[in-house]
Each structure stands twice: as structure tokens, then as C-alpha cells.
Write a protein that holds these residues in place. Structure first.
Motif, PDB file in Angstrom:
ATOM      1  N   UNK A  60       0.972  -1.147   0.064  1.00 12.56           N
ATOM      2  CA  UNK A  60       0.076   0.003   0.042  1.00 12.56           C
ATOM      3  C   UNK A  60       0.941   1.119  -0.053  1.00 12.56           C
ATOM      4  N   UNK A  61       0.174   2.313  -0.462  1.00  9.78           N
ATOM      5  CA  UNK A  61       0.826   3.497  -0.214  1.00  9.78           C
ATOM      6  C   UNK A  61       1.857   4.054  -1.691  1.00  9.78           C
ATOM      7  N   UNK A  62       1.543   3.491  -2.620  1.00 10.94           N
ATOM      8  CA  UNK A  62       2.126   3.840  -3.887  1.00 10.94           C
ATOM      9  C   UNK A  62       1.051   4.301  -4.875  1.00 10.94           C
ATOM     10  N   UNK A  63       1.453   5.070  -5.693  1.00 11.07           N
ATOM     11  CA  UNK A  63       0.832   5.223  -7.185  1.00 11.07           C
ATOM     12  C   UNK A  63       1.601   5.016  -8.400  1.00 11.07           C
ATOM     13  N   UNK A  64       1.073   5.019  -9.569  1.00 10.51           N
ATOM     14  CA  UNK A  64       1.843   5.092 -10.772  1.00 10.51           C
ATOM     15  C   UNK A  64       1.193   6.412 -11.738  1.00 10.51           C
ATOM     16  N   UNK A  65       2.045   7.344 -12.035  1.00 11.36           N
ATOM     17  CA  UNK A  65       1.658   8.359 -12.934  1.00 11.36           C
ATOM     18  C   UNK A  65       2.791   8.702 -14.077  1.00 11.36           C
ATOM     19  N   UNK A  66       2.389   9.171 -15.017  1.00 13.70           N
ATOM     20  CA  UNK A  66       3.438   9.295 -16.009  1.00 13.70           C
ATOM     21  C   UNK A  66       4.246  10.641 -15.578  1.00 13.70           C
ATOM     22  N   UNK A  67       5.613  10.750 -16.042  1.00  9.48           N
ATOM     23  CA  UNK A  67       6.365  11.602 -15.919  1.00  9.48           C
ATOM     24  C   UNK A  67       6.295  12.353 -17.220  1.00  9.48           C
ATOM     25  N   UNK A  78      -0.941   8.627 -17.771  1.00 13.40           N
ATOM     26  CA  UNK A  78      -1.868   7.992 -16.657  1.00 13.40           C
ATOM     27  C   UNK A  78      -1.575   8.722 -15.194  1.00 13.40           C
ATOM     28  N   UNK A  79      -2.710   8.636 -14.524  1.00 10.15           N
ATOM     29  CA  UNK A  79      -2.382   9.234 -13.299  1.00 10.15           C
ATOM     30  C   UNK A  79      -3.012   8.135 -12.292  1.00 10.15           C
ATOM     31  N   UNK A  80      -2.604   7.355 -11.585  1.00  7.33           N
ATOM     32  CA  UNK A  80      -3.177   6.442 -10.738  1.00  7.33           C
ATOM     33  C   UNK A  80      -3.473   7.064  -9.375  1.00  7.33           C
ATOM     34  N   UNK A  81      -4.407   6.677  -8.699  1.00  7.78           N
ATOM     35  CA  UNK A  81      -4.709   7.034  -7.336  1.00  7.78           C
ATOM     36  C   UNK A  81      -3.702   6.194  -6.492  1.00  7.78           C
ATOM     37  N   UNK A  82      -3.814   6.548  -5.165  1.00  5.72           N
ATOM     38  CA  UNK A  82      -2.884   5.591  -4.353  1.00  5.72           C
ATOM     39  C   UNK A  82      -3.434   4.285  -4.074  1.00  5.72           C
ATOM     40  N   UNK A  83      -2.759   3.113  -4.189  1.00  2.00           N
ATOM     41  CA  UNK A  83      -3.045   2.054  -3.866  1.00  2.00           C
ATOM     42  C   UNK A  83      -4.066   1.350  -4.805  1.00  2.00           C
ATOM     43  N   UNK A  84      -4.158   1.832  -6.128  1.00  2.66           N
ATOM     44  CA  UNK A  84      -4.762   1.429  -6.982  1.00  2.66           C
ATOM     45  C   UNK A  84      -3.883   1.026  -8.357  1.00  2.66           C
TER      46      UNK A  84
END
Ligand SMILES: [Cu+2]
Length: 147
Positions: A60-67, A78-84
Motif C-alpha cells: 500500500x501507499x504507492x501510485x503510478x503516474x506518467x512523468x 496516466x495518473x493512478x490514485x493511491x493503492x490502485x
């Protein structure tokens, strides 16, 4: 060698309309990995147009989003929300960079090279210039790995 084995194990060939040999790479978001704390695992990949990357919040406690600087022109960030979970479709050749926003300063970054694209030195230098020290170290290693 070790990294190559992990990479091969993580890629699954999946059926994907329009791309007979499209693959899906699973990238885990982890608190502790082989390369240290707060990592995407694997942290780099070479893929093909039509492939997808699935970012899984293993911890938990991570997200993934484009640089933003590391995204081919015309590809939606992409801009993921935390934990998804986040799915990134590789629709154009180029270099794709993804970060975990809360752990950007700890160097939690992922870099994929898609197709034969070369990373523009001006772009990589710009990203490195504004990166915190740990991030700069991991980005440099990632850029070298995909070269
Ligand atoms: Cu994180």
C-alpha cells in the motif's frame, strides 16, 4: 542476468485485438525490492508498440503516474490514485517514464523503451537536472539500462 530472468518471468503474452503478439508486463509497486526501498519491480523494460504495462500495488501507499517529460507525443498520460492498479497502453514508440508521486524523492521510478526510439539527451538531461539525488541516481541507471 538476474534482472533479465525476472523480466522474462513477468511478461505474459496475452490476446489483444489488433496485436497478435502483444504482451503485458506486470510491474509491482513495492516497499522493498531487490534494488532497495520504494521501487517499481522491474524498474526498466524494453517493449513493443501494442504491449501494455500493468502496475500492481503489491504494497500500500504507492501510485503510478506518467512523468510528463518522458511520454511520447500523442500518448495520454496516466495518473493512478493511491493503492490502485494502473494500466498503461504503449500506443507509440518512445520512452515512457512513470513515477510514484509520494516516493519521487526516494527514486521510485520506472522507465520503458518502446520500439527503436532513442532517448533525446536534452530531455533526459532536463529530467535529471530537476530530480532529487536518489531519483537522479536511479533515473541514470534506468536510462543506461534501456539505451
Ligand atoms: Cu511509492
Amino acid at each position: 542476468m538476474f534482472r533479465t530472468l525476472i523480466f522474462a518471468g513477468a511478461v505474459a503474452v496475452v490476446a489483444h485485438a489488433g496485436f497478435a503478439s502483444a504482451a503485458e508486463l506486470t510491474v509491482k509497486m513495492r516497499n522493498q525490492g531487490a534494488e532497495g526501498p520504494m521501487v517499481f519491480e522491474p524498474s526498466t523494460a524494453r517493449l513493443k508498440v501494442g504491449d501494455t504495462i500493468r502496475f500492481i500495488p503489491t504494497d500500500p501507499g504507492h501510485n503510478a503516474e506518467s512523468i510528463p517529460e518522458l511520454l511520447p507525443v500523442g500518448v495520454a498520460p496516466v495518473k493512478g490514485v493511491m493503492g490502485k492498479e494502473v494500466v498503461l497502453k504503449l500506443t507509440k514508440p518512445g520512452v515512457y517514464g512513470v513515477k510514484c508521486l509520494p516516493h519521487w524523492s526516494m527514486g521510485m521510478v520506472f522507465i520503458a523503451k518502446v520500439g527503436d526510439a532513442k532517448l533525446d539527451p536534452a530531455t533526459s538531461n532536463k529530467v535529471l537536472a530537476s530530480a532529487p539525488p536518489l531519483t537522479k541516481r536511479r533515473l541514470t541507471a534506468a536510462f543506461n539500462a534501456i539505451r
